[in-house]
Design an enzyme around this catalytic site. Sequence first.
Site, mmCIF file in Angstrom:
data_model
loop_
_atom_site.group_PDB
_atom_site.id
_atom_site.type_symbol
_atom_site.label_atom_id
_atom_site.label_comp_id
_atom_site.label_asym_id
_atom_site.label_seq_id
_atom_site.Cartn_x
_atom_site.Cartn_y
_atom_site.Cartn_z
ATOM 1 C CB SER A 33 61.395 69.924 56.492
ATOM 2 O OG SER A 33 62.373 70.202 55.523
HETATM 3 N N1 SAH Z 1 62.030 72.659 51.935
HETATM 4 C C1 SAH Z 1 61.574 71.424 51.315
HETATM 5 C C2 SAH Z 1 62.425 70.238 51.695
HETATM 6 C C3 SAH Z 1 63.638 70.215 50.889
HETATM 7 S S1 SAH Z 1 64.563 68.723 50.852
HETATM 8 C C4 SAH Z 1 60.126 71.153 51.607
HETATM 9 O O1 SAH Z 1 59.531 71.802 52.482
HETATM 10 O O2 SAH Z 1 59.565 70.286 50.944
HETATM 11 C C5 SAH Z 1 66.043 69.459 50.191
HETATM 12 C C6 SAH Z 1 65.939 69.915 48.762
HETATM 13 O O3 SAH Z 1 67.182 70.576 48.452
HETATM 14 C C7 SAH Z 1 65.799 68.789 47.753
HETATM 15 O O4 SAH Z 1 64.680 69.024 46.954
HETATM 16 C C8 SAH Z 1 67.098 68.858 46.949
HETATM 17 O O5 SAH Z 1 66.948 68.509 45.597
HETATM 18 C C9 SAH Z 1 67.479 70.318 47.110
HETATM 19 N N2 SAH Z 1 68.901 70.628 46.882
HETATM 20 C C10 SAH Z 1 69.981 69.889 47.195
HETATM 21 N N3 SAH Z 1 71.112 70.532 46.834
HETATM 22 C C11 SAH Z 1 70.730 71.710 46.271
HETATM 23 C C12 SAH Z 1 71.435 72.818 45.700
HETATM 24 N N4 SAH Z 1 72.764 72.843 45.636
HETATM 25 N N5 SAH Z 1 70.708 73.856 45.224
HETATM 26 C C13 SAH Z 1 69.351 73.852 45.281
HETATM 27 N N6 SAH Z 1 68.632 72.841 45.793
HETATM 28 C C14 SAH Z 1 69.301 71.776 46.303
#
Ligand code: SAH
Length: 187
Positions: A33
Amino acid sequence: MASVPREHFVPPELMDRAYADLPLPIPRQQTISQPYIVALMTWEAGLNRKSRVLEVGTGTGYHTAVLAKIALHVWTIERLSDLSTSAGRRLKELRVENVTLLEGDGALGHSAAAPYDAIVVTAASPSAPQPLLAQLADDGRLVIPVGDRAEQMLRIYQRTAHEIREWTAGPCRFVPLVSPAAFDTEV
Ligand code: SAH
């Protein structure tokens, strides 16, 4: 945020942009993010030193590390096992110890450690998943991007004694929360 080295979380080839206020691509077509959005979400979560926090979407672990700096403990759930493993390795190298890494569908929350003072969802959902609202402590806040796949509004839901208070913190763009309870597929 200044005490969390973001260069530790971005892919090596994008290192020169680690401190730009931009989201960056990470493996598995996901993103780390934008720092501004991490700050906004963390602010809206209303954390203090006693907060027990659930993060949905571990990704690189960057936002996890920021939350862990402020809160008592962070449980973080990721659906992609390889991302969870590398996030765990990074957090260990940085000696961030007040974190529990979990793998699975975060839209279901993690009832074993509920209730949470804050739940921060770092992936987009068409609505606030019921299990997450149900796992909020009194006065607890759910921070989640709500909208369609293309764009969302950052929404906050706060559980009070009598109702759920809701407000909006601004527009944002996240990858989808992939779950039968949110978006069925990645694209
Ligand atoms: N907070 C992270 C950015 C996350 S991007 C950082 O600082 O790097 C969103 C993430 O959510 C991705 O890694 C994706 O695989 C995950 N994601 C998507 N759907 C999900 C679900 N149902 N449960 C858990 N994780 C999920």
